[in-house]
Scaffold this active site. Structure first.
Site, PDB file in Angstrom:
ATOM      1  N   GLN A  70     -72.328  79.523  46.545  1.00  0.00           N
ATOM      2  CA  GLN A  70     -71.942  78.159  46.900  1.00  0.00           C
ATOM      3  C   GLN A  70     -72.750  77.182  46.054  1.00  0.00           C
ATOM      4  O   GLN A  70     -73.987  77.199  46.065  1.00  0.00           O
ATOM      5  CB  GLN A  70     -72.171  77.859  48.375  1.00  0.00           C
ATOM      6  CG  GLN A  70     -71.556  76.493  48.712  1.00  0.00           C
ATOM      7  CD  GLN A  70     -71.830  76.013  50.111  1.00  0.00           C
ATOM      8  OE1 GLN A  70     -72.975  75.932  50.528  1.00  0.00           O
ATOM      9  NE2 GLN A  70     -70.767  75.686  50.838  1.00  0.00           N
ATOM     10  N   TYR A  84     -72.660  65.939  50.986  1.00  0.00           N
ATOM     11  CA  TYR A  84     -73.277  66.106  49.662  1.00  0.00           C
ATOM     12  C   TYR A  84     -72.406  65.468  48.579  1.00  0.00           C
ATOM     13  O   TYR A  84     -71.375  64.889  48.869  1.00  0.00           O
ATOM     14  CB  TYR A  84     -73.575  67.595  49.413  1.00  0.00           C
ATOM     15  CG  TYR A  84     -74.474  68.131  50.503  1.00  0.00           C
ATOM     16  CD1 TYR A  84     -75.693  67.496  50.774  1.00  0.00           C
ATOM     17  CD2 TYR A  84     -74.084  69.178  51.323  1.00  0.00           C
ATOM     18  CE1 TYR A  84     -76.510  67.919  51.814  1.00  0.00           C
ATOM     19  CE2 TYR A  84     -74.899  69.609  52.361  1.00  0.00           C
ATOM     20  CZ  TYR A  84     -76.109  68.970  52.604  1.00  0.00           C
ATOM     21  OH  TYR A  84     -76.912  69.378  53.642  1.00  0.00           O
ATOM     22  N   ARG A  87     -65.038  74.087  49.695  1.00  0.00           N
ATOM     23  CA  ARG A  87     -65.228  73.961  51.143  1.00  0.00           C
ATOM     24  C   ARG A  87     -65.104  72.502  51.562  1.00  0.00           C
ATOM     25  O   ARG A  87     -65.709  71.630  50.931  1.00  0.00           O
ATOM     26  CB  ARG A  87     -66.610  74.496  51.527  1.00  0.00           C
ATOM     27  CG  ARG A  87     -66.767  74.699  53.017  1.00  0.00           C
ATOM     28  CD  ARG A  87     -68.039  75.434  53.368  1.00  0.00           C
ATOM     29  NE  ARG A  87     -67.830  76.208  54.576  1.00  0.00           N
ATOM     30  CZ  ARG A  87     -68.709  76.299  55.569  1.00  0.00           C
ATOM     31  NH1 ARG A  87     -69.865  75.695  55.492  1.00  0.00           N
ATOM     32  NH2 ARG A  87     -68.436  77.003  56.640  1.00  0.00           N
ATOM     33  N   GLY A 112     -71.134  81.920  60.724  1.00  0.00           N
ATOM     34  CA  GLY A 112     -72.442  81.550  60.199  1.00  0.00           C
ATOM     35  C   GLY A 112     -73.546  82.156  61.028  1.00  0.00           C
ATOM     36  O   GLY A 112     -74.075  83.233  60.738  1.00  0.00           O
ATOM     37  N   ARG A 113     -73.886  81.462  62.119  1.00  0.00           N
ATOM     38  CA  ARG A 113     -75.060  81.857  62.912  1.00  0.00           C
ATOM     39  C   ARG A 113     -75.019  83.296  63.396  1.00  0.00           C
ATOM     40  O   ARG A 113     -76.061  83.953  63.457  1.00  0.00           O
ATOM     41  CB  ARG A 113     -75.226  80.884  64.088  1.00  0.00           C
ATOM     42  CG  ARG A 113     -75.697  79.519  63.594  1.00  0.00           C
ATOM     43  CD  ARG A 113     -75.436  78.432  64.587  1.00  0.00           C
ATOM     44  NE  ARG A 113     -73.999  78.156  64.706  1.00  0.00           N
ATOM     45  CZ  ARG A 113     -73.473  77.223  65.477  1.00  0.00           C
ATOM     46  NH1 ARG A 113     -74.267  76.490  66.226  1.00  0.00           N
ATOM     47  NH2 ARG A 113     -72.165  77.025  65.518  1.00  0.00           N
TER      48      ARG A 113
HETATM   49  C1  LIG Z   1     -79.113  77.527  59.162  1.00  0.00           C
HETATM   50  C2  LIG Z   1     -77.797  76.987  58.668  1.00  0.00           C
HETATM   51  C3  LIG Z   1     -77.677  76.594  57.336  1.00  0.00           C
HETATM   52  C4  LIG Z   1     -76.445  76.136  56.835  1.00  0.00           C
HETATM   53  N1  LIG Z   1     -76.330  75.842  55.499  1.00  0.00           N
HETATM   54  C5  LIG Z   1     -75.112  75.577  54.980  1.00  0.00           C
HETATM   55  C6  LIG Z   1     -74.928  75.481  53.571  1.00  0.00           C
HETATM   56  O1  LIG Z   1     -75.862  75.672  52.763  1.00  0.00           O
HETATM   57  N2  LIG Z   1     -73.683  75.195  53.126  1.00  0.00           N
HETATM   58  C7  LIG Z   1     -72.620  74.998  53.974  1.00  0.00           C
HETATM   59  O2  LIG Z   1     -71.508  74.749  53.519  1.00  0.00           O
HETATM   60  N3  LIG Z   1     -72.768  75.103  55.312  1.00  0.00           N
HETATM   61  C8  LIG Z   1     -73.979  75.408  55.821  1.00  0.00           C
HETATM   62  N4  LIG Z   1     -74.103  75.606  57.182  1.00  0.00           N
HETATM   63  C9  LIG Z   1     -72.907  75.548  58.042  1.00  0.00           C
HETATM   64  C10 LIG Z   1     -72.322  76.963  58.249  1.00  0.00           C
HETATM   65  O3  LIG Z   1     -71.793  77.478  57.037  1.00  0.00           O
HETATM   66  C11 LIG Z   1     -71.205  76.957  59.304  1.00  0.00           C
HETATM   67  O4  LIG Z   1     -70.206  76.069  58.905  1.00  0.00           O
HETATM   68  C12 LIG Z   1     -71.716  76.558  60.689  1.00  0.00           C
HETATM   69  O5  LIG Z   1     -72.881  77.299  61.038  1.00  0.00           O
HETATM   70  C13 LIG Z   1     -70.643  76.780  61.745  1.00  0.00           C
HETATM   71  O6  LIG Z   1     -70.285  78.153  61.782  1.00  0.00           O
HETATM   72  P1  LIG Z   1     -70.823  79.098  62.982  1.00  0.00           P
HETATM   73  O7  LIG Z   1     -70.422  78.413  64.269  1.00  0.00           O
HETATM   74  O8  LIG Z   1     -70.109  80.417  62.800  1.00  0.00           O
HETATM   75  O9  LIG Z   1     -72.297  79.209  62.850  1.00  0.00           O
HETATM   76  C14 LIG Z   1     -75.326  76.034  57.707  1.00  0.00           C
HETATM   77  C15 LIG Z   1     -75.477  76.394  59.055  1.00  0.00           C
HETATM   78  C16 LIG Z   1     -76.673  76.881  59.538  1.00  0.00           C
HETATM   79  C17 LIG Z   1     -76.783  77.311  60.977  1.00  0.00           C
END
Ligand SMILES: Cc1cc2nc3c(=O)[nH]c(=O)nc-3n(C[C@H](O)[C@H](O)[C@H](O)COP(=O)(O)O)c2cc1C
Length: 357
Positions: free
Chosen positions: A98, A179, A226, A310-311
């Site tokens: 990314q 961003y 994205r 993600g999480r």
């Molecule tokens: C610790 C953390 C760091 C993240 N960093 C990014 C990132 O670098 N780029 C991005 O597009 N989204 C980032 N996100 C968002 C996640 O990609 C995702 O959209 C978000 O956690 C929701 O998905 P989930 O409910 O499955 O966790 C981040 C989320 C978390 C929790």
């Protein structure tokens, strides 16, 4: 009904299953903004995902905004990413990088000497950022001159070429979360009067030109992007998200890109996934607070081709296996999301590790 464990083709990317690891910044890069052996181990452990989207990676020193995020602009970094990608591929996985240029969402203390904070317009973000010396207000960014914009796009192009050289299967342009690309898209951060500002088509131009140039350099089928239409995250404001994202999707649809990755945050004027399906013919990855059950239901609607988590991937390195076996999931510990060491990073156990010998 689409089976979440079935293979899927996103452009030139062949995924063994439809479960994508969402990009997550973890702030653990080395002293030269390179991925460390610990980072390589983290991604190797998660290679069961049909596709890993890496944490946000800065294409240039100017693109860095956060503490300890990795780059892809230096030969040393390219070499270090090779180790990451070799590990993921040897474990049967696929991984794209990314590309994250923070633009105005940057703390000066996190940047290298000589790095600038640039944005479409000179409007500071009100969202403070972590630095080793405490939380810091972002500076007023310098508005890019029209003639400089091609140079910023070139940073994304070179970073895409570098990513391929480092063994990544492709790249994802980060156009969410406030961003630089999203700063161009949104009316609140883009007050330009040149061809990169004003109408929805003009505000979408930066992202469209960047994606076109990246696709020309490494192949459209290896480039995704994205979006999170209308999301206010990171002090963002868009007065006409429907028009903005319609212009963006319609202009990029013809490029034959690998996918659009959508953070599904409905707003009163726009339900993102049906909206994207209505304006875009290529593959779609859906994200946000999904569970195995809700992801299955979402796939069944036909609105998405794959789903990202993600999480759950933070705390379940073998998430796909656990889903497959119906095993209980480990909850992630928020306190170790950012920075630190192996704790809360590479030490979450797999099912295998928990089995008695
Ligand atoms: C610790 C953390 C760091 C993240 N960093 C990014 C990132 O670098 N780029 C991005 O597009 N989204 C980032 N996100 C968002 C996640 O990609 C995702 O959209 C978000 O956690 C929701 O998905 P989930 O409910 O499955 O966790 C981040 C989320 C978390 C929790």
């Amino acid at each position: 009904m689409t089976d979440i464990f079935s293979a899927v083709q996103l452009g030139d990317l062949t995924l063994a299953n439809r479960i994508v690891m969402a990009p997550m910044t973890r702030c653990r890069a080395g002293a030269q903004d390179e991925p460390t052996p610990e980072i390589a181990e983290y991604y190797r452990q998660r290679a069961g995902a049909g596709l890993i989207v890496s944490e946000g990676v800065q294409p240039s020193i100017h693109g860095k905004g956060y503490y300890r995020t990795p780059g892809i602009h230096d030969p040393f970094q390219i070499e270090a990413w090779r180790t990451v990608n070799h590990g993921v591929h040897a474990a049967g996985g696929r991984i794209v990088m990314q590309l994250m240029h923070c633009g105005r969402a940057s703390a000066e203390a996190n940047k290298a000497p000589g790095a600038e904070t640039v944005a479409p317009s000179a409007i500071a973000s009100r969202h403070a950022l972590y630095t080793p010396a405490g939380m810091a207000a972002p500076p007023v960014p310098r508005a890019l001159e029209t003639h400089e914009i091609a140079g910023v796009i070139e940073e994304f192009v070179q970073a895409s070429v570098n990513a391929r050289e480092a063994g990544f299967d492709g790249v994802e342009l980060h156009c969410t979360s406030g961003y630089l690309p999203m700063q161009f898209l949104a009316t609140g951060t883009n007050r330009r009067s040149d061809r990169y500002g004003g109408s929805p088509q003009n505000r979408a131009r930066f992202v469209v030109e960047a994606l076109e140039a990246m696709a020309a350099a490494i192949g459209a089928g290896r480039v995704g992007f994205r979006i999170s239409p209308g999301s206010p995250y990171n002090d963002m404001q868009d007065d006409e998200p429907v028009e903005t994202y319609r212009a963006l999707l319609q202009a990029t649809d013809r490029l034959g890109l690998a996918y659009v990755h959508v953070i599904n945050v409905p707003i009163p004027s726009l339900d993102p996934l049906p909206f994207v399906r209505g304006n875009w013919n290529g593959p779609v990855i859906g994200n946000n607070e999904l569970t195995l059950e809700s992801a299955g239901r979402l796939l069944a609607t036909g609105l998405v081709d794959a789903v990202s988590f993600g999480r759950l991937f933070i705390s379940n390195p073998d998430l796909v296996e656990r889903f497959r076996c119906g095993e209980a999931l480990t909850e992630p510990d928020r306190r170790t999301f950012y920075a630190g060491d192996a704790l809360g990073y590479t030490d979450y156990p797999t099912l295998e590790a928990r089995m008695p010998a």
